[in-house]
Design a protein around this motif. Structure first.
Motif, short mmCIF file in Angstrom:
data_model
loop_
_atom_site.label_atom_id
_atom_site.label_comp_id
_atom_site.label_asym_id
_atom_site.label_seq_id
_atom_site.Cartn_x
_atom_site.Cartn_y
_atom_site.Cartn_z
N CYS A 12 -41.22 11.58 34.73
CA CYS A 12 -40.15 12.33 34.08
C CYS A 12 -40.42 12.27 32.58
O CYS A 12 -40.72 11.20 32.05
CB CYS A 12 -38.81 11.70 34.40
SG CYS A 12 -37.43 12.44 33.51
N ILE A 13 -40.33 13.40 31.89
CA ILE A 13 -40.54 13.45 30.45
C ILE A 13 -39.19 13.49 29.76
O ILE A 13 -38.37 14.36 30.04
CB ILE A 13 -41.35 14.70 30.04
CG1 ILE A 13 -42.70 14.74 30.73
CG2 ILE A 13 -41.49 14.78 28.52
CD1 ILE A 13 -43.67 13.67 30.33
N GLY A 14 -38.95 12.54 28.86
CA GLY A 14 -37.78 12.54 28.00
C GLY A 14 -38.24 12.92 26.61
O GLY A 14 -39.01 12.19 25.99
N LEU A 15 -37.82 14.07 26.11
CA LEU A 15 -38.32 14.60 24.84
C LEU A 15 -37.32 14.37 23.72
O LEU A 15 -36.14 14.72 23.84
CB LEU A 15 -38.60 16.10 24.98
CG LEU A 15 -39.13 16.81 23.74
CD1 LEU A 15 -40.52 16.30 23.37
CD2 LEU A 15 -39.16 18.31 23.96
N THR A 41 -32.35 10.69 26.28
CA THR A 41 -31.09 9.96 26.23
C THR A 41 -31.24 8.77 27.16
O THR A 41 -32.20 8.70 27.94
CB THR A 41 -29.90 10.81 26.72
OG1 THR A 41 -30.08 11.08 28.11
CG2 THR A 41 -29.78 12.11 25.93
N THR A 42 -30.31 7.86 27.13
CA THR A 42 -30.39 6.71 28.05
C THR A 42 -30.27 7.16 29.50
O THR A 42 -30.72 6.45 30.40
CB THR A 42 -29.30 5.67 27.72
OG1 THR A 42 -28.03 6.30 27.76
CG2 THR A 42 -29.55 5.02 26.37
N ALA A 43 -29.74 8.36 29.75
CA ALA A 43 -29.63 8.86 31.13
C ALA A 43 -30.99 9.06 31.78
O ALA A 43 -31.10 8.96 33.01
CB ALA A 43 -28.84 10.17 31.15
N VAL A 44 -32.05 9.34 31.00
CA VAL A 44 -33.37 9.53 31.61
C VAL A 44 -33.91 8.22 32.19
O VAL A 44 -34.85 8.24 32.97
CB VAL A 44 -34.42 10.15 30.65
CG1 VAL A 44 -33.99 11.51 30.17
CG2 VAL A 44 -34.75 9.24 29.50
N LEU A 45 -33.29 7.11 31.84
CA LEU A 45 -33.73 5.81 32.37
C LEU A 45 -33.17 5.51 33.75
O LEU A 45 -33.69 4.65 34.45
CB LEU A 45 -33.31 4.69 31.41
CG LEU A 45 -33.81 4.78 29.98
CD1 LEU A 45 -33.21 3.66 29.14
CD2 LEU A 45 -35.33 4.74 29.93
N SER A 74 -32.56 0.11 25.29
CA SER A 74 -32.00 0.08 26.64
C SER A 74 -33.11 -0.14 27.67
O SER A 74 -32.94 -0.91 28.62
CB SER A 74 -31.26 1.39 26.92
OG SER A 74 -30.69 1.37 28.21
N ALA A 75 -34.25 0.51 27.49
CA ALA A 75 -35.38 0.32 28.41
C ALA A 75 -35.86 -1.13 28.37
O ALA A 75 -36.16 -1.72 29.41
CB ALA A 75 -36.51 1.27 28.06
N ALA A 76 -35.94 -1.70 27.17
CA ALA A 76 -36.38 -3.09 27.04
C ALA A 76 -35.39 -4.04 27.71
O ALA A 76 -35.80 -4.98 28.40
CB ALA A 76 -36.55 -3.44 25.56
N ARG A 77 -34.09 -3.81 27.51
CA ARG A 77 -33.08 -4.66 28.15
C ARG A 77 -33.17 -4.59 29.67
O ARG A 77 -32.90 -5.57 30.35
CB ARG A 77 -31.67 -4.24 27.71
CG ARG A 77 -31.28 -4.71 26.34
CD ARG A 77 -29.79 -4.52 26.07
NE ARG A 77 -29.36 -3.14 26.21
CZ ARG A 77 -29.39 -2.22 25.25
NH1 ARG A 77 -29.87 -2.54 24.05
NH2 ARG A 77 -28.96 -0.99 25.47
N ARG A 78 -33.57 -3.44 30.19
CA ARG A 78 -33.70 -3.27 31.64
C ARG A 78 -35.04 -3.76 32.17
O ARG A 78 -35.32 -3.71 33.35
CB ARG A 78 -33.54 -1.79 32.01
CG ARG A 78 -32.19 -1.21 31.65
CD ARG A 78 -32.12 0.24 32.03
NE ARG A 78 -30.99 0.92 31.43
CZ ARG A 78 -30.52 2.10 31.85
NH1 ARG A 78 -31.08 2.70 32.89
NH2 ARG A 78 -29.49 2.64 31.27
N LEU A 80 -38.02 -2.40 31.54
CA LEU A 80 -38.80 -1.24 31.96
C LEU A 80 -39.90 -0.84 31.00
O LEU A 80 -40.71 0.02 31.32
CB LEU A 80 -37.86 -0.01 32.11
CG LEU A 80 -36.71 -0.12 33.08
CD1 LEU A 80 -35.80 1.11 32.95
CD2 LEU A 80 -37.22 -0.26 34.49
N LEU A 81 -39.92 -1.38 29.81
CA LEU A 81 -40.71 -0.84 28.71
C LEU A 81 -42.17 -1.27 28.74
O LEU A 81 -42.50 -2.44 28.82
CB LEU A 81 -40.09 -1.25 27.38
CG LEU A 81 -40.61 -0.57 26.15
CD1 LEU A 81 -40.46 0.93 26.22
CD2 LEU A 81 -39.88 -1.10 24.92
N LEU A 82 -43.06 -0.26 28.63
CA LEU A 82 -44.49 -0.47 28.45
C LEU A 82 -44.86 0.25 27.17
O LEU A 82 -45.07 1.47 27.18
CB LEU A 82 -45.29 0.09 29.64
CG LEU A 82 -46.80 0.01 29.53
CD1 LEU A 82 -47.25 -1.45 29.51
CD2 LEU A 82 -47.46 0.73 30.68
N PRO A 83 -44.91 -0.45 26.02
CA PRO A 83 -45.20 0.22 24.74
C PRO A 83 -46.61 0.77 24.68
O PRO A 83 -47.54 0.16 25.20
CB PRO A 83 -45.02 -0.87 23.71
CG PRO A 83 -44.37 -2.02 24.41
CD PRO A 83 -44.68 -1.86 25.87
#
Length: 85
Positions: A12-15, A41-45, A74-78, A80-83
């Motif tokens: 999914c692309i979040g732009l 937005t945070t909804a894409v997560l 938000s992604a980091a708190r969940r 989910l984040l891969l920088p």
């Protein structure tokens, strides 16, 4: 959604910004993309298992602000984040 490379990962692309303002190499890739593009937005997560941060690429020399920092935090708190970059 698109299954990336046959590996079974839905993509999914979040732009951040408007699609019609994308230029250069990013425009070329955007034109080739056949999946959906959603506003960042945070909804894409919701439902995500992994987030690849490719918002600004390499070499960003300022602090993140606004929706970008909100979504990435938000992604980091969940977990989910891969920088990238």
């Amino acid at each position: 959604e698109l299954l990336h490379g046959g590996a079974g990962w839905p993509v999914c692309i979040g732009l951040l910004g408007a699609l019609d303002s994308v230029a250069g190499a990013a425009r070329q890739h955007a034109d080739r993309w056949r999946g959906s593009v959603e506003s960042l937005t945070t909804a894409v997560l919701d439902g995500a298992e992994l987030v690849v941060d490719a918002i600004f690429g390499a070499g960003l020399d300022r602090a993140l602000t606004g929706v970008a920092v909100e979504v990435l935090a938000s992604a980091a708190r969940r977990g989910l984040l891969l920088p990238c970059g």
